[in-house]
Design a protein around this motif. Structure first.
Motif, PDB file in Angstrom:
ATOM      1  N   ASP A  19       0.848  -1.192   0.000  1.00 34.97           N
ATOM      2  CA  ASP A  19       0.000   0.000   0.000  1.00 34.97           C
ATOM      3  C   ASP A  19       0.875   1.231   0.000  1.00 34.97           C
ATOM      4  N   ARG A  20       0.546   2.186  -0.849  1.00 33.06           N
ATOM      5  CA  ARG A  20       1.261   3.448  -0.890  1.00 33.06           C
ATOM      6  C   ARG A  20       0.265   4.563  -1.185  1.00 33.06           C
ATOM      7  N   PRO A  21       0.588   5.772  -0.767  1.00 31.93           N
ATOM      8  CA  PRO A  21      -0.355   6.867  -1.006  1.00 31.93           C
ATOM      9  C   PRO A  21      -0.399   7.233  -2.482  1.00 31.93           C
ATOM     10  N   ASP A  22      -1.532   7.754  -2.899  1.00 36.16           N
ATOM     11  CA  ASP A  22      -1.698   8.203  -4.278  1.00 36.16           C
ATOM     12  C   ASP A  22      -1.244   9.653  -4.354  1.00 36.16           C
ATOM     13  N   GLU A  23      -0.124   9.895  -5.011  1.00 35.77           N
ATOM     14  CA  GLU A  23       0.424  11.242  -5.048  1.00 35.77           C
ATOM     15  C   GLU A  23      -0.389  12.189  -5.909  1.00 35.77           C
ATOM     16  N   PHE A  24      -1.321  11.658  -6.719  1.00 36.67           N
ATOM     17  CA  PHE A  24      -2.146  12.516  -7.564  1.00 36.67           C
ATOM     18  C   PHE A  24      -3.466  12.895  -6.893  1.00 36.67           C
ATOM     19  N   ALA A  25      -3.751  12.337  -5.733  1.00 33.85           N
ATOM     20  CA  ALA A  25      -4.991  12.639  -5.022  1.00 33.85           C
ATOM     21  C   ALA A  25      -4.759  13.674  -3.925  1.00 33.85           C
ATOM     22  N   VAL A  26      -4.023  14.736  -4.257  1.00 34.83           N
ATOM     23  CA  VAL A  26      -3.712  15.775  -3.294  1.00 34.83           C
ATOM     24  C   VAL A  26      -4.773  16.861  -3.399  1.00 34.83           C
ATOM     25  N   GLN A  27      -5.281  17.274  -2.266  1.00 36.61           N
ATOM     26  CA  GLN A  27      -6.315  18.294  -2.249  1.00 36.61           C
ATOM     27  C   GLN A  27      -5.666  19.651  -2.057  1.00 36.61           C
ATOM     28  N   ARG A  28      -6.094  20.623  -2.810  1.00 34.56           N
ATOM     29  CA  ARG A  28      -5.551  21.968  -2.678  1.00 34.56           C
ATOM     30  C   ARG A  28      -6.152  22.643  -1.455  1.00 34.56           C
ATOM     31  N   GLN A  29      -5.304  23.393  -0.759  1.00 37.65           N
ATOM     32  CA  GLN A  29      -5.756  24.145   0.410  1.00 37.65           C
ATOM     33  C   GLN A  29      -6.282  25.499  -0.042  1.00 37.65           C
ATOM     34  N   ALA A  30      -7.274  25.999   0.671  1.00 43.05           N
ATOM     35  CA  ALA A  30      -7.792  27.329   0.380  1.00 43.05           C
ATOM     36  C   ALA A  30      -6.734  28.361   0.754  1.00 43.05           C
ATOM     37  N   PRO A  31      -6.618  29.453   0.023  1.00 43.02           N
ATOM     38  CA  PRO A  31      -5.619  30.470   0.369  1.00 43.02           C
ATOM     39  C   PRO A  31      -5.971  31.141   1.689  1.00 43.02           C
ATOM     40  N   LEU A  32      -4.928  31.562   2.390  1.00 41.19           N
ATOM     41  CA  LEU A  32      -5.138  32.243   3.663  1.00 41.19           C
ATOM     42  C   LEU A  32      -5.712  33.633   3.406  1.00 41.19           C
ATOM     43  N   VAL A  33      -6.698  33.989   4.197  1.00 39.57           N
ATOM     44  CA  VAL A  33      -7.327  35.290   4.066  1.00 39.57           C
ATOM     45  C   VAL A  33      -7.327  35.940   5.440  1.00 39.57           C
ATOM     46  N   VAL A  34      -6.841  37.165   5.504  1.00 39.92           N
ATOM     47  CA  VAL A  34      -6.853  37.899   6.756  1.00 39.92           C
ATOM     48  C   VAL A  34      -8.160  38.693   6.808  1.00 39.92           C
ATOM     49  N   PRO A  35      -9.007  38.383   7.780  1.00 43.29           N
ATOM     50  CA  PRO A  35     -10.274  39.116   7.837  1.00 43.29           C
ATOM     51  C   PRO A  35     -10.026  40.559   8.269  1.00 43.29           C
ATOM     52  N   PRO A  36     -10.798  41.473   7.757  1.00 45.62           N
ATOM     53  CA  PRO A  36     -10.586  42.873   8.132  1.00 45.62           C
ATOM     54  C   PRO A  36     -11.000  43.108   9.582  1.00 45.62           C
ATOM     55  N   ASP A  37     -10.193  43.891  10.299  1.00 41.94           N
ATOM     56  CA  ASP A  37     -10.509  44.259  11.668  1.00 41.94           C
ATOM     57  C   ASP A  37     -10.376  45.773  11.758  1.00 41.94           C
ATOM     58  N   PHE A  38     -11.493  46.426  11.825  1.00 41.46           N
ATOM     59  CA  PHE A  38     -11.481  47.873  11.809  1.00 41.46           C
ATOM     60  C   PHE A  38     -11.293  48.473  13.197  1.00 41.46           C
ATOM     61  N   ASN A  39     -11.155  47.653  14.243  1.00 39.94           N
ATOM     62  CA  ASN A  39     -10.948  48.143  15.596  1.00 39.94           C
ATOM     63  C   ASN A  39      -9.476  48.379  15.908  1.00 39.94           C
ATOM     64  N   LEU A  40      -8.583  47.929  15.044  1.00 39.81           N
ATOM     65  CA  LEU A  40      -7.154  48.102  15.280  1.00 39.81           C
ATOM     66  C   LEU A  40      -6.749  49.534  14.970  1.00 39.81           C
ATOM     67  N   VAL A  41      -5.879  50.074  15.815  1.00 37.88           N
ATOM     68  CA  VAL A  41      -5.347  51.408  15.566  1.00 37.88           C
ATOM     69  C   VAL A  41      -3.879  51.257  15.214  1.00 37.88           C
ATOM     70  N   PRO A  42      -3.370  52.091  14.327  1.00 38.09           N
ATOM     71  CA  PRO A  42      -1.953  51.965  13.972  1.00 38.09           C
ATOM     72  C   PRO A  42      -1.076  52.337  15.159  1.00 38.09           C
ATOM     73  N   PRO A  43       0.110  51.717  15.265  1.00 35.64           N
ATOM     74  CA  PRO A  43       0.997  52.013  16.398  1.00 35.64           C
ATOM     75  C   PRO A  43       1.547  53.434  16.302  1.00 35.64           C
ATOM     76  N   LYS A  44       1.840  53.999  17.468  1.00 37.07           N
ATOM     77  CA  LYS A  44       2.423  55.337  17.524  1.00 37.07           C
ATOM     78  C   LYS A  44       3.924  55.224  17.281  1.00 37.07           C
ATOM     79  N   PRO A  45       4.501  56.140  16.538  1.00 36.27           N
ATOM     80  CA  PRO A  45       5.944  56.074  16.281  1.00 36.27           C
ATOM     81  C   PRO A  45       6.743  56.199  17.574  1.00 36.27           C
ATOM     82  N   GLY A  46       7.707  55.297  17.755  1.00 40.58           N
ATOM     83  CA  GLY A  46       8.573  55.315  18.932  1.00 40.58           C
ATOM     84  C   GLY A  46       8.029  54.587  20.132  1.00 40.58           C
ATOM     85  N   ALA A  47       6.784  54.149  20.089  1.00 43.18           N
ATOM     86  CA  ALA A  47       6.195  53.434  21.225  1.00 43.18           C
ATOM     87  C   ALA A  47       6.701  51.997  21.233  1.00 43.18           C
ATOM     88  N   PRO A  48       6.946  51.418  22.418  1.00 40.64           N
ATOM     89  CA  PRO A  48       7.414  50.018  22.451  1.00 40.64           C
ATOM     90  C   PRO A  48       6.316  49.076  21.992  1.00 40.64           C
TER      91      PRO A  48
END
Length: 136
Positions: free
Chosen positions: A29-58
């Motif tokens: 028994d061996r795996p079928d190398e042609f039966a590979v399923q494609r993964q969905a692309p990564l999607v970053v969901p929008p988050d409108f609650n984030l504020v940009p960092p202040k310059p110089g802040a840690p």
């Protein structure tokens, strides 16, 4: 060639050819190398609650270098044991100028002998002329 050598050669070739087939003597028994399923692309969901960092802040995720070192080595700061606490209490606080006093030539030290004095006073070199002697 004698008959045994011919038979061994034919049997060896037959076994090698049978190993190449999928339904031969050595089926496995061996795996079928042609039966590979494609993964969905990564999607970053929008988050409108984030504020940009202040310059110089840690950065909020980063701590001090000492905290990162403790976390990497020991898994974070730990409580002191009773033995360690007792030793630290008995030792007392260090003199604030201890580092300056240790390097002072007028500081009294314990005589370690002439060999130690010679080693400390020896000029620095590349070690090319060093000789190791094992007393025996």
């Amino acid at each position: 060639m004698n008959q045994f050598t011919r038979f061994a050669l034919v049997a060896g070739l037959g076994a090698m050819i049978a190993a190449c087939g999928s339904n031969g003597l050595l089926n496995r028994d061996r795996p079928d190398e042609f039966a590979v399923q494609r993964q969905a692309p990564l999607v970053v969901p929008p988050d409108f609650n984030l504020v940009p960092p202040k310059p110089g802040a840690p950065r909020p995720a980063e701590g001090s270098a000492a905290a990162q070192t403790l976390e990497a080595l020991f898994g974070g700061p730990q409580a002191r044991s009773s033995v360690e606490t007792s030793v630290l209490e008995r030792a007392g606080a260090a003199d604030p100028g201890i580092r300056s006093a240790v390097g002072d030539p007028a500081t009294a030290t314990v005589a370690k002998g002439s060999v130690t004095r010679d080693i400390v006073a020896a000029p620095e070199g590349d070690g090319a002329n060093a000789i190791a002697v094992i007393p025996g």
